[in-house]
Write a protein that holds these residues in place. Structure first.
Motif, PDB file in Angstrom:
ATOM      1  N   SER A  90      -2.156   8.674  -8.488  1.00 56.08           N
ATOM      2  CA  SER A  90      -1.653   7.800  -9.551  1.00 56.08           C
ATOM      3  C   SER A  90      -0.275   8.221 -10.040  1.00 56.08           C
ATOM      4  N   ALA A  91       0.041   9.499  -9.974  1.00 57.75           N
ATOM      5  CA  ALA A  91       1.335   9.980 -10.464  1.00 57.75           C
ATOM      6  C   ALA A  91       2.508   9.518  -9.602  1.00 57.75           C
ATOM      7  N   LEU A  92       2.242   8.882  -8.472  1.00 58.04           N
ATOM      8  CA  LEU A  92       3.316   8.301  -7.665  1.00 58.04           C
ATOM      9  C   LEU A  92       3.925   7.097  -8.373  1.00 58.04           C
ATOM     10  N   VAL A  93       3.166   6.507  -9.284  1.00 60.56           N
ATOM     11  CA  VAL A  93       3.638   5.342 -10.039  1.00 60.56           C
ATOM     12  C   VAL A  93       4.194   5.835 -11.367  1.00 60.56           C
ATOM     13  N   GLU A  94       5.383   5.373 -11.681  1.00 61.52           N
ATOM     14  CA  GLU A  94       6.040   5.736 -12.937  1.00 61.52           C
ATOM     15  C   GLU A  94       5.068   5.526 -14.099  1.00 61.52           C
ATOM     16  N   SER A 108       0.844  -1.183   0.000  1.00 56.29           N
ATOM     17  CA  SER A 108       0.000   0.000   0.000  1.00 56.29           C
ATOM     18  C   SER A 108       0.881   1.235   0.000  1.00 56.29           C
ATOM     19  N   ILE A 109       0.628   2.116  -0.945  1.00 56.67           N
ATOM     20  CA  ILE A 109       1.400   3.348  -1.088  1.00 56.67           C
ATOM     21  C   ILE A 109       0.639   4.472  -0.410  1.00 56.67           C
ATOM     22  N   LEU A 110       1.266   5.090   0.574  1.00 56.87           N
ATOM     23  CA  LEU A 110       0.628   6.164   1.335  1.00 56.87           C
ATOM     24  C   LEU A 110       1.614   7.329   1.442  1.00 56.87           C
ATOM     25  N   VAL A 111       1.799   8.013   0.314  1.00 58.68           N
ATOM     26  CA  VAL A 111       2.796   9.077   0.189  1.00 58.68           C
ATOM     27  C   VAL A 111       2.146  10.286  -0.467  1.00 58.68           C
ATOM     28  N   ARG A 112       2.533  11.463  -0.030  1.00 56.19           N
ATOM     29  CA  ARG A 112       2.040  12.691  -0.664  1.00 56.19           C
ATOM     30  C   ARG A 112       2.694  12.857  -2.029  1.00 56.19           C
ATOM     31  N   LEU A 113       1.930  13.361  -2.979  1.00 56.28           N
ATOM     32  CA  LEU A 113       2.486  13.667  -4.298  1.00 56.28           C
ATOM     33  C   LEU A 113       3.147  15.037  -4.249  1.00 56.28           C
ATOM     34  N   LYS A 114       4.443  15.030  -4.488  1.00 54.97           N
ATOM     35  CA  LYS A 114       5.254  16.247  -4.575  1.00 54.97           C
ATOM     36  C   LYS A 114       6.167  16.041  -5.779  1.00 54.97           C
ATOM     37  N   PRO A 115       6.802  17.083  -6.271  1.00 53.59           N
ATOM     38  CA  PRO A 115       7.691  16.889  -7.421  1.00 53.59           C
ATOM     39  C   PRO A 115       8.698  15.754  -7.209  1.00 53.59           C
ATOM     40  N   GLU A 116       9.243  15.636  -6.006  1.00 52.79           N
ATOM     41  CA  GLU A 116      10.252  14.602  -5.759  1.00 52.79           C
ATOM     42  C   GLU A 116       9.673  13.190  -5.578  1.00 52.79           C
TER      43      GLU A 116
END
Length: 148
Positions: A133-137, A100-108
């Motif tokens: 979704s943009a957390l995934v390449e 489970s991915i629980l990360v904020r979307l930021k440029p980095e």
């Protein structure tokens, strides 16, 4: 808590085949199975924040083992709190039954989860992204699904 509850609901729906069982009942059939159990499986939580912490509490209550990965700072905080942190990123993805991915979307963090990460996962592992979704390449998830 809503995001953590929603993530747990998605995991339960998948493992217990809730949509399939509901469809079977609506079609006039009886229960066709109960799905797979979660007790004893490993939930890999990527990100050591408030939502992931709440999800970890819920998951432990139903018998899931928890392992963590994330930023260097997040991993350090998890270790300091006595949590299980995977020895490497590849091990995290390879040994988690559920990620489970629980990360904020930021440029980095854009494209944080790569095709190599997804390819390292077990064949039957479940990937749950209730973040962005943009957390995934871009294209990585579609390429992995196409592999079958």
């Amino acid at each position: 808590y809503a995001a953590a509850e929603h993530t747990l609901a998605r995991i339960l729906a998948h493992y217990r085949q809730i949509p399939q069982q509901a469809a079977s009942l609506q079609a006039g059939n009886w229960q066709s199975g109960v799905g797979r159990t979660l007790r004893g499986r490993t939930l890999g939580l990527y990100g050591y924040g408030r939502i992931a912490g709440a999800l970890a509490e819920y998951a432990m209550a139903i018998g899931l083992n928890i392992q963590w990965w994330g930023s260097q700072d997040g991993r350090a905080r998890a270790k300091a709190n006595g949590e299980t942190v995977a020895p490497s990123r590849e091990t995290f993805f390879a040994t988690s039954d559920i990620v489970s991915i629980l990360v904020r979307l930021k440029p980095e963090t854009r494209g944080l989860i790569t095709a190599a990460d997804l390819a390292a996962m077990q064949r039957r592992a479940l990937f749950v992204n209730t973040s962005r979704s943009a957390l995934v390449e871009q294209g990585a998830l579609e390429a992995e699904v196409a592999k079958g």
